[in-house]
Design a protein around this motif. Structure first.
Motif, short mmCIF file in Angstrom:
data_model
loop_
_atom_site.label_atom_id
_atom_site.label_comp_id
_atom_site.label_asym_id
_atom_site.label_seq_id
_atom_site.Cartn_x
_atom_site.Cartn_y
_atom_site.Cartn_z
N VAL A 26 0.87 -1.35 0.09
CA VAL A 26 0.00 -0.07 0.09
C VAL A 26 0.81 1.36 0.20
CG1 VAL A 26 -1.80 1.38 1.09
CG2 VAL A 26 -1.80 -1.15 1.26
N VAL A 27 0.48 2.11 -1.04
CA VAL A 27 1.49 3.38 -1.13
C VAL A 27 0.48 4.55 -0.88
CG1 VAL A 27 1.47 3.44 -3.70
CG2 VAL A 27 3.05 4.64 -2.20
N ALA A 28 1.05 5.35 -0.12
CA ALA A 28 -0.10 6.84 -0.02
C ALA A 28 0.78 7.95 -0.80
CB ALA A 28 -0.19 7.22 1.49
N LEU A 29 -0.21 8.54 -1.10
CA LEU A 29 0.27 10.07 -2.08
C LEU A 29 -0.47 11.30 -1.43
CD1 LEU A 29 -0.09 8.90 -5.45
CD2 LEU A 29 2.24 8.75 -4.40
N ARG A 30 0.24 12.15 -0.83
CA ARG A 30 -0.69 13.32 -0.27
C ARG A 30 -0.48 14.61 -1.00
NH1 ARG A 30 2.34 17.84 2.31
NH2 ARG A 30 1.21 18.21 4.36
N ALA A 31 -1.48 15.45 -0.74
CA ALA A 31 -1.44 16.85 -1.41
C ALA A 31 -2.23 17.69 -0.32
CB ALA A 31 -2.27 16.80 -2.63
N ASP A 32 -1.44 18.75 -0.01
CA ASP A 32 -2.17 19.51 1.06
C ASP A 32 -3.33 20.70 0.11
OD1 ASP A 32 0.12 20.70 -0.01
OD2 ASP A 32 1.00 21.30 1.73
N MET A 33 -4.40 21.14 0.76
CA MET A 33 -5.27 21.80 0.33
C MET A 33 -5.43 23.25 0.65
SD MET A 33 -8.25 19.18 -0.12
CE MET A 33 -8.87 19.03 1.66
N ASP A 34 -5.00 23.71 1.66
CA ASP A 34 -5.23 25.02 2.14
C ASP A 34 -4.49 26.21 1.64
OD1 ASP A 34 -3.33 23.64 3.48
OD2 ASP A 34 -3.58 25.09 5.43
N ALA A 35 -5.21 27.45 1.78
CA ALA A 35 -4.53 28.55 1.41
C ALA A 35 -4.09 29.55 2.39
CB ALA A 35 -5.64 29.41 0.41
N LEU A 36 -3.79 30.62 2.25
CA LEU A 36 -3.15 31.55 3.30
C LEU A 36 -3.99 33.01 3.15
CD1 LEU A 36 0.31 30.96 2.73
CD2 LEU A 36 -0.54 30.57 4.97
N PRO A 37 -3.86 33.72 4.30
CA PRO A 37 -4.66 34.94 4.47
C PRO A 37 -3.65 36.11 3.80
CG PRO A 37 -3.67 34.44 6.63
CD PRO A 37 -3.46 33.15 5.82
N VAL A 38 -3.76 36.35 2.45
CA VAL A 38 -2.47 36.94 1.71
C VAL A 38 -3.39 37.75 0.65
CG1 VAL A 38 -0.60 37.10 0.52
CG2 VAL A 38 -0.78 35.45 2.27
N ASN A 39 -3.26 38.84 0.29
CA ASN A 39 -3.63 39.67 -0.69
C ASN A 39 -3.00 39.38 -1.82
OD1 ASN A 39 -6.01 41.38 0.80
ND2 ASN A 39 -4.35 41.91 2.02
#
Length: 426
Positions: free
Chosen positions: A89-102
């Protein structure tokens, strides 16, 4: 060396059967990956609030016939693709969140989303490239699903919320995903992840065995003095002056007391809150910052010295001060054997001359919490246009952060090939 030779021998035996077909599929999906990225970039969401991003990801995985779990660690999405043959079993990860930046970058898909963060009005921007990570992994999922019968084992797609840190009072990120059992049922044997880099030319990959990114801690110092009229400072115990001396003292811990030839270390103050009016010496002040270390013994020494120094400096100015240090991400530690085994795959994907061994950096990543449980390999993917000097590329977490989308295809290619080669190796 033996691992490199072993890895090369194992991988060469698996390349021929599907490589050209996979390469063509990746070429064909590049346009879709870019479209997904632009949509996510234009509609960014903060940590633990990635509701629409999660819906988009879940809908895509379901359309591919992949088993989907939602609501993991609040807004996380997990897809499980069972191959046509039994195996690891192999896992692949991606993060989804953004930042408070203009966002300042003039793009047709520029973010205009607004929010209130820590009591202040702000824009919301994918100023660290997590939009590209999501789109890349969506592309990998589509390619792998088309080759399901050739997969020996199982692939877990982990779309993670809150890599930048959960809101105050909430749990989140990789740590909560691990706590909720994301690496179990089925049990993950190894995990791979990437991060787009605004300071690395496209078509290049940077890696390092062992510690590649620092552990992060948050500290908060509260200084208590005595309020007085600004015209009569002798009647006060000035927390502003005491805070200034504390801040300067903290810097001497790194510059004069830390063995920097061993590993890098950083203490940075990011917030100082105090006062309400120009002619009032305030009663209190708050200092908030971050500690970055690549060695846990060094981390302990820094923590102990800060706890000793802060109240002592405050006392010298007749003030009082307390310090609280909270744990953030652990050291992002690449399993040396896994790196050696899979390095030939990255070299094949990018070209041997495009894969570079680098020194550790003082940025932090909560991918480290996955690596504490299973062997992991985390690397950097180039995102700087070729006509721009790498040193001129705007930094991550800034309004001018920019990624050349031409570099995303290599991310799809790298993760797809890592998956096939790992699952087909012994």
């Amino acid at each position: 060396m033996k691992y490199l030779l072993l890895g090369t021998a194992l991988l060469l035996s698996t390349v021929a059967f599907s490589q050209s077909k996979i390469d063509k599929q990746i070429d064909n999906i590049e346009k879709k990956v870019i479209e997904w990225r632009r949509d996510i970039h234009q509609n960014p969401e903060l940590s633990n609030r990635e509701f629409e991003t999660a819906k988009k990801v879940a809908a895509h995985l379901k359309s591919l016939g992949i088993e989907v779990q939602t609501g993991v660690a609040h807004t996380g999405v997990v897809g499980i693709l069972k191959g046509g043959k039994p195996g690891k079993v192999v896992a692949l990860r991606a993060d989804m969140d953004a930042l408070p930046v203009n966002e300042r970058v003039d793009l047709p898909f520029k973010s205009t989303v607004k929010t209130t963060y820590n009591g202040k009005e702000s824009g919301v921007m994918h100023a660290c490239g997590h939009d590209t990570h999501v789109a890349i992994l969506m592309g990998v999922a589509e390619v792998l699903s088309k080759n399901k019968k050739d997969i020996k084992g199982t692939v877990k797609f982990i779309f993670q919320p809150a890599e930048e840190g959960a809101p105050k009072g909430e749990e989140g990120g990789a740590k909560l995903m691990v706590k909720e059992g994301v690496l179990k049922n089925p049990d993950v044997d190894a995990i791979f992840g990437l991060h787009i880099s605004s300071g690395t030319h496209i078509d290049n990959i940077n890696y390092k065995p062992g510690g590649i990114m620092a552990a992060a801690q948050r500290f908060e110092i509260n200084v208590k003095g005595k309020q007085a009229h600004g015209s009569r400072p002798w009647q006060s115990i000035d927390p502003v002056v005491a805070s200034a001396q504390i801040i300067m003292g903290l810097q001497t811990i790194v510059s004069r007391e830390t063995e920097l030839t061993k590993e890098a270390a950083v203490i940075s103050v990011g917030m100082v809150n105090t006062g309400i009016r120009n002619n009032i010496i305030p009663e209190s002040a708050t200092i908030i910052g971050t500690i970055r270390t690549l060695d846990y013994d060094m981390q302990k020494k820094l923590n102990d010295r800060m706890k000793e120094m802060v109240p002592a400096i405050a006392k010298a100015y007749k003030a009082e001060a307390t310090i609280e240090i909270n744990e953030g991400a652990a050291i992002t530690y690449n399993n040396e054997e896994l790196v050696a085994k899979m390095l030939p795959t990255l070299q094949r994907a990018a070209g041997k001359d495009k894969v570079h061994l680098i020194d550790a950096i003082t940025g932090a990543e909560d991918f480290s919490f996955f690596q504490e449980k299973v062997p992991g390999f985390y690397f950097f993917l180039g995102g700087t246009p070729l006509n721009m000097k790498e040193s001129d590329a705007p930094s991550h977490h800034t309004p001018d952060f920019f990624i050349d989308e031409d570099g995303m295809k290599l991310g799809v290619r790298a993760l797809t090939n890592l998956t096939f080669d790992y699952l087909n190796s012994k």
